[in-house]
Design a protein around this motif. Structure first.
Motif, PDB file in Angstrom:
ATOM      1  N   PRO A 152      43.332  -1.476  26.308  1.00  0.00           N
ATOM      2  CA  PRO A 152      42.174  -2.174  25.630  1.00  0.00           C
ATOM      3  C   PRO A 152      41.012  -1.330  25.591  1.00  0.00           C
ATOM      4  CG  PRO A 152      43.362  -3.458  27.272  1.00  0.00           C
ATOM      5  CD  PRO A 152      44.040  -2.219  27.142  1.00  0.00           C
ATOM      6  N   LEU A 153      40.923   0.091  26.557  1.00  0.00           N
ATOM      7  CA  LEU A 153      39.910   0.928  26.545  1.00  0.00           C
ATOM      8  C   LEU A 153      39.904   1.721  25.141  1.00  0.00           C
ATOM      9  CD1 LEU A 153      39.798   2.444  29.943  1.00  0.00           C
ATOM     10  CD2 LEU A 153      38.130   0.602  29.004  1.00  0.00           C
ATOM     11  N   ASP A 154      40.999   1.757  24.377  1.00  0.00           N
ATOM     12  CA  ASP A 154      41.174   2.333  23.130  1.00  0.00           C
ATOM     13  C   ASP A 154      40.555   1.764  21.709  1.00  0.00           C
ATOM     14  OD1 ASP A 154      42.633   4.494  24.611  1.00  0.00           O
ATOM     15  OD2 ASP A 154      44.398   3.202  24.424  1.00  0.00           O
ATOM     16  N   GLY A 190      36.220  -3.373  15.605  1.00  0.00           N
ATOM     17  CA  GLY A 190      37.062  -4.132  14.721  1.00  0.00           C
ATOM     18  C   GLY A 190      38.257  -4.811  15.485  1.00  0.00           C
ATOM     19  N   GLY A 191      38.175  -4.342  16.737  1.00  0.00           N
ATOM     20  CA  GLY A 191      39.481  -4.922  17.351  1.00  0.00           C
ATOM     21  C   GLY A 191      40.772  -3.974  17.503  1.00  0.00           C
ATOM     22  N   LYS A 192      40.789  -2.961  16.839  1.00  0.00           N
ATOM     23  CA  LYS A 192      41.822  -2.069  16.704  1.00  0.00           C
ATOM     24  C   LYS A 192      41.813  -0.871  17.500  1.00  0.00           C
ATOM     25  CE  LYS A 192      43.701  -4.849  13.153  1.00  0.00           C
ATOM     26  NZ  LYS A 192      42.476  -5.953  13.068  1.00  0.00           N
ATOM     27  N   VAL A 193      42.765   0.158  17.499  1.00  0.00           N
ATOM     28  CA  VAL A 193      42.710   1.375  18.259  1.00  0.00           C
ATOM     29  C   VAL A 193      41.656   2.260  17.720  1.00  0.00           C
ATOM     30  CG1 VAL A 193      43.866   3.238  18.954  1.00  0.00           C
ATOM     31  CG2 VAL A 193      44.723   1.156  19.441  1.00  0.00           C
ATOM     32  N   HIS A 194      40.679   2.767  17.989  1.00  0.00           N
ATOM     33  CA  HIS A 194      39.914   3.683  17.214  1.00  0.00           C
ATOM     34  C   HIS A 194      40.549   5.146  16.945  1.00  0.00           C
ATOM     35  CE1 HIS A 194      38.304   6.127  20.622  1.00  0.00           C
ATOM     36  NE2 HIS A 194      38.297   5.187  21.198  1.00  0.00           N
ATOM     37  N   HIS A 204      47.277  -1.899  16.985  1.00  0.00           N
ATOM     38  CA  HIS A 204      46.737  -2.849  17.813  1.00  0.00           C
ATOM     39  C   HIS A 204      46.757  -2.524  19.344  1.00  0.00           C
ATOM     40  CE1 HIS A 204      46.715  -5.358  13.994  1.00  0.00           C
ATOM     41  NE2 HIS A 204      47.907  -4.924  13.867  1.00  0.00           N
ATOM     42  N   VAL A 205      45.822  -3.108  19.935  1.00  0.00           N
ATOM     43  CA  VAL A 205      45.929  -3.017  21.365  1.00  0.00           C
ATOM     44  C   VAL A 205      47.430  -3.605  21.894  1.00  0.00           C
ATOM     45  CG1 VAL A 205      44.867  -3.491  23.724  1.00  0.00           C
ATOM     46  CG2 VAL A 205      43.602  -2.876  21.685  1.00  0.00           C
ATOM     47  N   SER A 207      53.346   6.674  15.110  1.00  0.00           N
ATOM     48  CA  SER A 207      54.183   5.174  14.593  1.00  0.00           C
ATOM     49  C   SER A 207      53.846   3.993  15.774  1.00  0.00           C
ATOM     50  CB  SER A 207      55.563   5.279  14.712  1.00  0.00           C
ATOM     51  OG  SER A 207      55.861   6.184  13.707  1.00  0.00           O
ATOM     52  N   ALA A 208      53.858   2.869  15.626  1.00  0.00           N
ATOM     53  CA  ALA A 208      53.514   1.812  16.460  1.00  0.00           C
ATOM     54  C   ALA A 208      54.208   0.817  16.048  1.00  0.00           C
ATOM     55  CB  ALA A 208      52.033   1.616  16.563  1.00  0.00           C
ATOM     56  N   CYS A 209      54.493  -0.122  17.269  1.00  0.00           N
ATOM     57  CA  CYS A 209      55.340  -1.139  16.854  1.00  0.00           C
ATOM     58  C   CYS A 209      55.119  -2.258  18.239  1.00  0.00           C
ATOM     59  CB  CYS A 209      56.888  -1.019  17.060  1.00  0.00           C
ATOM     60  SG  CYS A 209      57.241  -0.499  18.526  1.00  0.00           S
TER      61      CYS A 209
END
Length: 162
Positions: free
Chosen positions: A16-18, A22-26, A65-66, A91-93
């Motif tokens: 969450p600190l990231d 806009g609610g996404k990782v910066h 996304h967090v 990459s993320a998932c």
């Protein structure tokens, strides 16, 4: 001495600190992860402390996304006398599905230095596979492009008066 490690993968959860407004990782968090992976990869290859000399061509393809499981894949694609070009993919998932998607990619140049901050010689990486040869050639082309861009950017560099 063991043989140099050419690649590394860092995995962790986006916290969450990231998050940005806009609610996404910066992007700054992603850039920090890229720098950490590039450092780990470069030190694994060179066996020396390394510093970032250049980060460029950063493409933010899709948001993270967090709570996502993030994977930063770093790989040496070119070596000079003391520098290493590291190709990075982020990459993320969702950790429950493990369906990875590319979110970011770039090239980072790291330089191996001694305890006085002076560049030191590193092991040469020689591409073997066709893909390795293509990535190596791309790194060489990017070096030439950076020289041209650097020359053009001189107009923005303020001269300091003594």
């Amino acid at each position: 001495m063991s043989s140099p490690q050419r690649d590394i993968v860092l995995r962790f959860l986006a916290e969450p600190l990231d998050v940005n407004f806009g609610g996404k990782v910066h992007g700054g968090a992603v850039m920090k992860w890229i720098d950490l992976a590039a450092y780990a990869c470069a030190t694994g290859w060179s066996g020396r402390y390394c510093v970032t000399a250049y980060a460029g061509g950063i493409r933010f393809v899709s948001p993270i996304h967090v709570g996502s499981l993030v994977e930063v894949d770093a790989k040496v694609i070119y070596t000079g006398k003391s520098s290493m070009h590291i190709a990075l993919e982020v990459s993320a998932c969702d950790p429950k599905s493990l369906n990875k998607r590319l979110t970011t990619h770039c090239i980072v140049v790291m330089v191996a230095v001694d305890e006085h901050g002076q560049a030191v010689r590193i092991p040469e990486w020689i591409p073997e596979t066709e893909k390795d040869k293509q990535q190596n050639e791309t790194a060489r082309k990017l070096m030439e492009m950076r020289k041209t861009i650097g020359d053009e950017m001189q107009i923005f560099v303020e001269e300091k008066e003594d």
